[in-house]
Design a protein around this motif. Sequence first.
Motif, PDB file in Angstrom:
ATOM      1  N   SER A  35      -8.613  -0.348  -1.694  1.00  7.67           N
ATOM      2  CA  SER A  35      -7.569   0.546  -2.180  1.00  7.67           C
ATOM      3  C   SER A  35      -7.149   1.423  -1.001  1.00  7.67           C
ATOM      4  N   ILE A  36      -5.881   1.305  -0.616  1.00  4.97           N
ATOM      5  CA  ILE A  36      -5.409   1.918   0.630  1.00  4.97           C
ATOM      6  C   ILE A  36      -5.032   3.388   0.423  1.00  4.97           C
ATOM      7  N   LYS A  37      -5.578   4.251   1.264  1.00  8.51           N
ATOM      8  CA  LYS A  37      -5.266   5.686   1.139  1.00  8.51           C
ATOM      9  C   LYS A  37      -4.174   6.101   2.126  1.00  8.51           C
ATOM     10  N   ASN A  38      -4.129   5.404   3.287  1.00  9.30           N
ATOM     11  CA  ASN A  38      -3.104   5.772   4.285  1.00  9.30           C
ATOM     12  C   ASN A  38      -2.688   4.547   5.104  1.00  9.30           C
ATOM     13  N   ILE A  39      -1.607   4.739   5.876  1.00 11.33           N
ATOM     14  CA  ILE A  39      -1.023   3.615   6.614  1.00 11.33           C
ATOM     15  C   ILE A  39      -1.968   3.102   7.701  1.00 11.33           C
ATOM     16  N   LYS A  40      -2.728   4.042   8.289  1.00 12.43           N
ATOM     17  CA  LYS A  40      -3.645   3.655   9.368  1.00 12.43           C
ATOM     18  C   LYS A  40      -4.652   2.622   8.844  1.00 12.43           C
ATOM     19  N   GLN A  41      -5.171   2.939   7.658  1.00  8.64           N
ATOM     20  CA  GLN A  41      -6.138   2.047   7.018  1.00  8.64           C
ATOM     21  C   GLN A  41      -5.522   0.658   6.769  1.00  8.64           C
ATOM     22  N   LEU A  42      -4.268   0.665   6.349  1.00  9.96           N
ATOM     23  CA  LEU A  42      -3.565  -0.592   6.073  1.00  9.96           C
ATOM     24  C   LEU A  42      -3.427  -1.414   7.350  1.00  9.96           C
ATOM     25  N   LEU A  58      -6.645  -3.007   8.356  1.00 10.31           N
ATOM     26  CA  LEU A  58      -6.970  -4.182   7.524  1.00 10.31           C
ATOM     27  C   LEU A  58      -6.140  -5.402   7.919  1.00 10.31           C
ATOM     28  N   CYS A  59      -4.885  -5.148   8.303  1.00  5.92           N
ATOM     29  CA  CYS A  59      -4.003  -6.262   8.654  1.00  5.92           C
ATOM     30  C   CYS A  59      -4.371  -6.893   9.997  1.00  5.92           C
ATOM     31  N   LYS A  60      -5.272  -6.220  10.727  1.00  3.73           N
ATOM     32  CA  LYS A  60      -5.742  -6.821  11.997  1.00  3.73           C
ATOM     33  C   LYS A  60      -7.087  -7.505  11.791  1.00  3.73           C
ATOM     34  N   SER A  61      -7.636  -7.423  10.579  1.00  7.32           N
ATOM     35  CA  SER A  61      -8.976  -7.968  10.328  1.00  7.32           C
ATOM     36  C   SER A  61      -8.958  -9.491  10.413  1.00  7.32           C
ATOM     37  N   GLU A  62     -10.126 -10.043  10.636  1.00  2.00           N
ATOM     38  CA  GLU A  62     -10.263 -11.494  10.799  1.00  2.00           C
ATOM     39  C   GLU A  62      -9.779 -12.231   9.550  1.00  2.00           C
ATOM     40  N   PHE A 101      -7.584 -11.346   7.296  1.00  2.97           N
ATOM     41  CA  PHE A 101      -6.117 -11.318   7.186  1.00  2.97           C
ATOM     42  C   PHE A 101      -5.501 -12.341   8.149  1.00  2.97           C
ATOM     43  N   MET A 102      -5.998 -12.316   9.415  1.00  4.96           N
ATOM     44  CA  MET A 102      -5.417 -13.183  10.443  1.00  4.96           C
ATOM     45  C   MET A 102      -5.649 -14.667  10.129  1.00  4.96           C
ATOM     46  N   ASN A 103      -6.784 -14.950   9.501  1.00  3.53           N
ATOM     47  CA  ASN A 103      -7.135 -16.366   9.284  1.00  3.53           C
ATOM     48  C   ASN A 103      -6.802 -16.883   7.888  1.00  3.53           C
ATOM     49  N   ALA A 104      -6.129 -16.065   7.095  1.00  2.41           N
ATOM     50  CA  ALA A 104      -5.831 -16.510   5.717  1.00  2.41           C
ATOM     51  C   ALA A 104      -4.833 -17.666   5.724  1.00  2.41           C
ATOM     52  N   ASP A 105      -4.779 -18.399   4.610  1.00  6.27           N
ATOM     53  CA  ASP A 105      -3.838 -19.523   4.509  1.00  6.27           C
ATOM     54  C   ASP A 105      -2.462 -19.072   4.034  1.00  6.27           C
ATOM     55  N   ILE A 106      -2.448 -18.143   3.116  1.00 10.99           N
ATOM     56  CA  ILE A 106      -1.158 -17.650   2.594  1.00 10.99           C
ATOM     57  C   ILE A 106      -1.261 -16.162   2.270  1.00 10.99           C
ATOM     58  N   THR A 140       5.428   0.150   4.801  1.00  7.86           N
ATOM     59  CA  THR A 140       4.669  -0.471   5.901  1.00  7.86           C
ATOM     60  C   THR A 140       4.075  -1.807   5.443  1.00  7.86           C
ATOM     61  N   ALA A 141       3.655  -1.890   4.202  1.00  6.23           N
ATOM     62  CA  ALA A 141       3.078  -3.148   3.699  1.00  6.23           C
ATOM     63  C   ALA A 141       4.121  -4.267   3.770  1.00  6.23           C
ATOM     64  N   ILE A 142       5.371  -3.948   3.449  1.00  8.63           N
ATOM     65  CA  ILE A 142       6.440  -4.963   3.546  1.00  8.63           C
ATOM     66  C   ILE A 142       6.583  -5.409   5.003  1.00  8.63           C
ATOM     67  N   ASP A 143       6.547  -4.437   5.937  1.00 15.72           N
ATOM     68  CA  ASP A 143       6.619  -4.782   7.372  1.00 15.72           C
ATOM     69  C   ASP A 143       5.471  -5.705   7.762  1.00 15.72           C
ATOM     70  N   MET A 144       4.279  -5.366   7.305  1.00 16.41           N
ATOM     71  CA  MET A 144       3.090  -6.150   7.669  1.00 16.41           C
ATOM     72  C   MET A 144       3.208  -7.596   7.158  1.00 16.41           C
ATOM     73  N   ILE A 145       3.702  -7.733   5.936  1.00 20.21           N
ATOM     74  CA  ILE A 145       3.868  -9.101   5.386  1.00 20.21           C
ATOM     75  C   ILE A 145       4.901  -9.849   6.233  1.00 20.21           C
ATOM     76  N   ASN A 146       6.031  -9.194   6.506  1.00 17.88           N
ATOM     77  CA  ASN A 146       7.104  -9.873   7.252  1.00 17.88           C
ATOM     78  C   ASN A 146       6.678 -10.216   8.673  1.00 17.88           C
ATOM     79  N   GLN A 147       5.805  -9.368   9.272  1.00 16.21           N
ATOM     80  CA  GLN A 147       5.369  -9.650  10.648  1.00 16.21           C
ATOM     81  C   GLN A 147       4.328 -10.762  10.730  1.00 16.21           C
ATOM     82  N   SER A 148       3.671 -11.057   9.618  1.00 16.04           N
ATOM     83  CA  SER A 148       2.626 -12.078   9.677  1.00 16.04           C
ATOM     84  C   SER A 148       3.262 -13.481   9.698  1.00 16.04           C
ATOM     85  N   ASN A 149       2.511 -14.433  10.300  1.00 17.00           N
ATOM     86  CA  ASN A 149       3.044 -15.802  10.391  1.00 17.00           C
ATOM     87  C   ASN A 149       2.665 -16.650   9.177  1.00 17.00           C
ATOM     88  N   LEU A 150       1.979 -16.035   8.212  1.00 16.97           N
ATOM     89  CA  LEU A 150       1.486 -16.814   7.069  1.00 16.97           C
ATOM     90  C   LEU A 150       2.622 -17.174   6.116  1.00 16.97           C
TER      91      LEU A 150
END
Length: 519
Positions: free
Chosen positions: A117-124, A127-131, A133-138, A158-168
């Motif tokens: 459960s995300i409290k702030n953007i830094k935490q998000l 998490l988006c740099k975690s292994e 997240f990076m290795n997920a299929d979708i 920011t969550a929308i940005d993170m989804i759009n920036q990912s290659n998944l």
Amino acid sequence: MSFFFDKDTITAEDVSQLDANSASLGIPNGYLMECAGLQATNKIYEHYKLNSSSSVVIMCGIGNNGGDGLCIARHLATRGISVFVILLGDSIHIRTQESRLNWELVNTLTLKIRSYSIKNIKQLKTLCKSEFFMNADIIIDALLGTGVTGKIREPISTAIDMINQSNLPKISIDVPSGMNPDTGQITEKSVNCDFCITFHAKKKGFANIKTWVAPIGIPLEASLFIGDGDLRSAIKKRDKDFHKGQYGKLLVIGGSSSYSGAPSLAAMSALELGIDLCICFVPKGIGNVVRSFSPNLIVQEGVAENFSNSDFLQAKKLSNWADAVLIGPGLGKDPKTVEFFEKYILWILGKKIPCVVDADGIKMLGKLFKESKIARLTSSIVITPHMEELKSIVRFKNLPKFDEIEKRTKKLISILEKIGGVILVKGVYDYVIKISKKRSICRVNRSGCPEMAVGGTGDVLAGLTSAFLSIGNSPFNSACAAVYLNGLLGESAKKSYGPRIHATDMIKNLKSFLLFKKF
Ligand SMILES: NC(=O)C1=CN([C@@H]2O[C@H](COP(=O)(O)OP(=O)(O)OC[C@H]3O[C@@H](n4cnc5c(N)ncnc54)[C@H](OP(=O)(O)O)[C@@H]3O)[C@@H](O)[C@H]2O)[C@@H](O)CC1
Ligand SMILES: Nc1ncnc2c1ncn2[C@@H]1O[C@H](COP(=O)(O)OP(=O)(O)O)[C@@H](O)[C@H]1O
Ligand SMILES: [K+]
């Protein structure tokens, strides 16, 4: 399968109506969420050929769209898939019971699900740099659905940005988060999904999005039968900065030397529904009787004891003031009144002022049709005949029984195509029909009770229909909401006072009934 009540595409408002109508039929909201979650899981599982070594990231908001995402997490986990759930916001702010239950379950089923459960953007961002997240299929976007309003706020932005920036590969649930489902407009940003799994029907604003429509158990009856959802959306909220007159100005034209009760019942119903102002324009001599029903009514008298052409100018002036007009209750059949009615109705048909024609007005309309003075009603007119009154307008013999819905609807539509407009045919089941060249539609009302077959209940219905019109509802939606409410008021009066009910009992119960239903 296409029915006479189907829509090809739906709006966010339609979704909440269907949801509430399903609840009126006894289907809990959680059932729909469960179906939504399972349908989406099946599609994703098959489309991406997932297996027990797959891993999936799901970004969830704190509304029901997020609830769908949490439900998907459960169903993927039961197939052995590893799931990483990121809730955008504090779990104590989860808005509905159904979503909360799914959050609790996700936190219980820890073998395959990890949740944050995300409290702030830094935490998000961490998490988006975690292994994982990076290795997920979708990645699944369950941030915002049909409940989106205004500018996108953090941490969703920011969550929308993170989804759009990912290659998944990206799958949006119900609506690509950030997009307005009614218009397709993206004010700022939205998820660029590979495809969207949308529920029940395609949303109106979807144009160039690859979409898969999933049925989620909203029954056909929720679209056909008028229910709580229709009523809730017709009782529009009064804006904070409204001034007197912005929540409905209604003109009731009715009454005659013989009838003073009918326009009074209609006007009282409209006032009790909560509209701002109601003027009753009645013939000379009955003004004081109408006034005596309530000091909240504004009453104006005509020049003689029955309406005639001498009242036309005043009727026009008052109609231009009003947001909607009801004409007919208690008008009588004096030949001078018939002349007045003809002149007035031909004028208002050209003006497009929303107008309900009831009772004696319907019989006079019939005469105008017979004499070919009117060829067709416009879409701003609602008429509210029972079967015999309808026969005074169009010729037909018998109709299929009231509960042979498909047959009766087809027959009614074929009869009414000649006259146009919006027609509320009263009966054990009421049929509300909008005749349109493109596609006529019909809704059916089952509320009400046989004890309502007494004088005056039709006047209450006409008053409610015109009141809904006066606060800005379409003629079709006004008729649907009014007939449903009218029936519920009959049922409630029967509960309060027993089987001998009067129209006044229904009006007496109106305010407390709406309060009880939290409308
Ligand atoms: N109806 C049905 O039949 C079924 C519907 N279902 C599903 O429900 C979905 C609709 O759910 P919903 O009504 O809870 O709204 P939803 O899209 O989750 O958004 C509300 C949340 O978002 C937030 N928020 C809003 N705008 C924002 C912004 N600009 N920027 C940031 N935040 C914003 C808002 O915040 P708040 O106002 O609380 O601050 C609130 O927390 C629908 O799309 C479908 O997926 C299924 O379960 C099956 C049955
Ligand atoms: N037998 C019945 N069962 C359920 N509702 C009824 C029944 N009879 C009348 N109603 C309802 O009462 C309202 C008034 O209808 P009606 O009596 O036909 O009007 P009017 O007062 O114009 O004659 C309508 O909403 C109708 O649906
Ligand atoms: K979404």
